[in-house]
Design a protein around this motif. Structure first.
Motif, short mmCIF file in Angstrom:
data_model
loop_
_atom_site.label_atom_id
_atom_site.label_comp_id
_atom_site.label_asym_id
_atom_site.label_seq_id
_atom_site.Cartn_x
_atom_site.Cartn_y
_atom_site.Cartn_z
N LEU A 25 49.23 42.99 37.98
CA LEU A 25 47.81 42.84 37.70
C LEU A 25 47.06 44.15 37.93
CD1 LEU A 25 47.17 39.44 39.51
CD2 LEU A 25 47.18 39.82 37.04
N ARG A 26 46.10 44.43 37.06
CA ARG A 26 45.20 45.57 37.28
C ARG A 26 44.27 45.23 38.43
NH1 ARG A 26 42.04 45.60 32.69
NH2 ARG A 26 40.45 46.44 34.04
N ALA A 27 43.91 46.25 39.19
CA ALA A 27 43.05 46.06 40.35
C ALA A 27 41.58 46.11 39.95
CB ALA A 27 43.36 47.10 41.41
N THR A 28 41.08 45.02 39.39
CA THR A 28 39.66 44.93 39.06
C THR A 28 38.89 44.51 40.31
OG1 THR A 28 39.78 42.60 38.45
CG2 THR A 28 40.23 44.23 36.69
N PRO A 29 37.59 44.74 40.36
CA PRO A 29 36.81 44.29 41.53
C PRO A 29 36.94 42.78 41.77
CG PRO A 29 35.49 45.79 40.20
CD PRO A 29 36.76 45.51 39.42
N GLN A 30 37.00 42.01 40.70
CA GLN A 30 37.12 40.56 40.84
C GLN A 30 38.47 40.17 41.46
OE1 GLN A 30 36.31 42.19 38.05
NE2 GLN A 30 34.26 41.51 37.50
N ARG A 31 39.54 40.75 40.97
CA ARG A 31 40.87 40.43 41.51
C ARG A 31 41.02 40.92 42.94
NH1 ARG A 31 43.81 42.19 36.02
NH2 ARG A 31 43.62 40.22 34.91
N LEU A 32 40.48 42.09 43.24
CA LEU A 32 40.51 42.59 44.61
C LEU A 32 39.78 41.63 45.55
CD1 LEU A 32 39.88 46.38 43.97
CD2 LEU A 32 41.93 45.42 45.02
N ALA A 33 38.64 41.11 45.10
CA ALA A 33 37.87 40.17 45.92
C ALA A 33 38.64 38.87 46.13
CB ALA A 33 36.51 39.90 45.29
N LEU A 38 41.81 35.65 49.99
CA LEU A 38 43.01 34.89 50.32
C LEU A 38 43.78 35.46 51.51
CD1 LEU A 38 44.44 34.09 46.79
CD2 LEU A 38 43.55 32.45 48.45
N GLU A 39 43.78 36.78 51.66
CA GLU A 39 44.58 37.41 52.71
C GLU A 39 44.23 36.84 54.08
OE1 GLU A 39 47.12 39.90 52.68
OE2 GLU A 39 47.16 39.33 50.57
N SER A 46 40.51 25.86 47.28
CA SER A 46 40.73 25.57 45.87
C SER A 46 40.18 26.74 45.06
CB SER A 46 40.01 24.28 45.47
OG SER A 46 38.60 24.47 45.54
N ALA A 47 40.50 26.79 43.78
CA ALA A 47 39.96 27.84 42.90
C ALA A 47 38.43 27.76 42.87
CB ALA A 47 40.53 27.68 41.49
N GLU A 48 37.90 26.55 42.85
CA GLU A 48 36.46 26.37 42.81
C GLU A 48 35.79 26.88 44.09
OE1 GLU A 48 38.72 24.01 42.13
OE2 GLU A 48 38.40 23.65 39.99
N GLU A 49 36.43 26.65 45.24
CA GLU A 49 35.89 27.15 46.50
C GLU A 49 35.89 28.67 46.53
OE1 GLU A 49 37.11 23.40 49.37
OE2 GLU A 49 38.57 25.00 49.03
N ILE A 50 36.97 29.28 46.04
CA ILE A 50 37.04 30.74 45.98
C ILE A 50 35.93 31.27 45.09
CG2 ILE A 50 38.45 32.72 45.24
CD1 ILE A 50 40.94 30.94 45.95
N PHE A 51 35.76 30.65 43.93
CA PHE A 51 34.72 31.06 42.99
C PHE A 51 33.33 30.96 43.62
CE2 PHE A 51 31.66 29.70 39.70
CZ PHE A 51 31.63 30.86 38.94
N ARG A 52 33.03 29.81 44.26
CA ARG A 52 31.71 29.62 44.88
C ARG A 52 31.45 30.66 45.98
NH1 ARG A 52 32.93 24.14 44.52
NH2 ARG A 52 33.56 24.07 46.70
N ILE A 61 32.03 37.62 38.21
CA ILE A 61 33.29 36.87 38.32
C ILE A 61 33.16 35.54 37.58
CG2 ILE A 61 32.80 35.63 40.46
CD1 ILE A 61 35.74 36.32 41.28
N SER A 62 34.26 35.12 36.96
CA SER A 62 34.26 33.83 36.27
C SER A 62 35.32 32.93 36.88
CB SER A 62 34.55 34.02 34.78
OG SER A 62 35.89 34.42 34.59
N LEU A 63 35.15 31.64 36.69
CA LEU A 63 36.14 30.68 37.18
C LEU A 63 37.47 30.91 36.47
CD1 LEU A 63 36.64 28.37 39.13
CD2 LEU A 63 35.75 26.80 37.41
N ALA A 64 37.42 31.31 35.20
CA ALA A 64 38.65 31.60 34.45
C ALA A 64 39.41 32.76 35.08
CB ALA A 64 38.32 31.92 32.99
N THR A 65 38.71 33.78 35.57
CA THR A 65 39.36 34.91 36.24
C THR A 65 40.03 34.44 37.52
OG1 THR A 65 37.84 36.52 35.30
CG2 THR A 65 38.98 37.16 37.32
N VAL A 66 39.35 33.58 38.26
CA VAL A 66 39.93 33.06 39.51
C VAL A 66 41.20 32.28 39.18
CG1 VAL A 66 39.59 31.53 41.50
CG2 VAL A 66 37.71 33.00 40.70
#
Length: 146
Positions: A25-33, A38-39, A46-52, A61-66
């Motif tokens: 995966l590329r290290a985008t700000p969204q993926r880094l976050a 998670l670390e 859940s994905a929704e909790e991470i997104f919120r 950031i989008s839910l699809a990215t999460v």
């Protein structure tokens, strides 16, 4: 620890970027976050909790990215996807096999101590090849028993 140990610690960004790179995966700000959240996180979000949690700090950031990031991390063995909760999938940054407990009252998911007797299935059962398995426990956590 509830939230990720990397939260807000800029010195770990290169380590997180390298980890994402190992998973293709590329290290985008969204993926880094997402990875930083998670670390060390033991809340099994859940994905929704991470997104919120991330949306206020990362409006782009989008839910699809999460979901997409979690799927790649799961597929590559970087996280576990838990199906212990029938309401939603949850994610565990500890990819090593271990047991989980779902409190039926508060809905919280806990990692159970490693010292529990480990179940080791045979690699083959009546012609089936066993790749992985889970054992989940359900009941009341100590706080809800009071």
């Amino acid at each position: 620890m509830e939230r990720g140990s990397y939260k807000g610690r800029k010195e770990y960004i290169p380590a997180l970027a390298e980890k994402l790179k190992r998973f293709g995966l590329r290290a985008t700000p969204q993926r880094l976050a997402i990875l930083a959240f998670l670390e060390g996180n033991t809340s099994h979000p859940s994905a929704e909790e991470i997104f919120r949690e991330l949306k206020p700090r990362l409006p782009s950031i989008s839910l699809a990215t999460v979901y997409g990031t979690l799927e790649v991390l799961r597929r590559e063995g970087g996280i576990q996807e838990l199906t212990i909760d029938s309401e939603r999938k949850r994610f565990d940054p500890n990819p090593k096999p271990h047991n989980h407990f779902l409190c039926r009252n508060c809905g919280r998911v806990y990692d159970l101590p490693v010292g529990l007797p480990a179940l080791t299935p045979p690699k083959k059962i009546e012609g089936f090849w066993v790749e992985t398995f889970t054992v989940d426990f359900y009941g009341l956590c100590p706080a809800c028993q009071k």
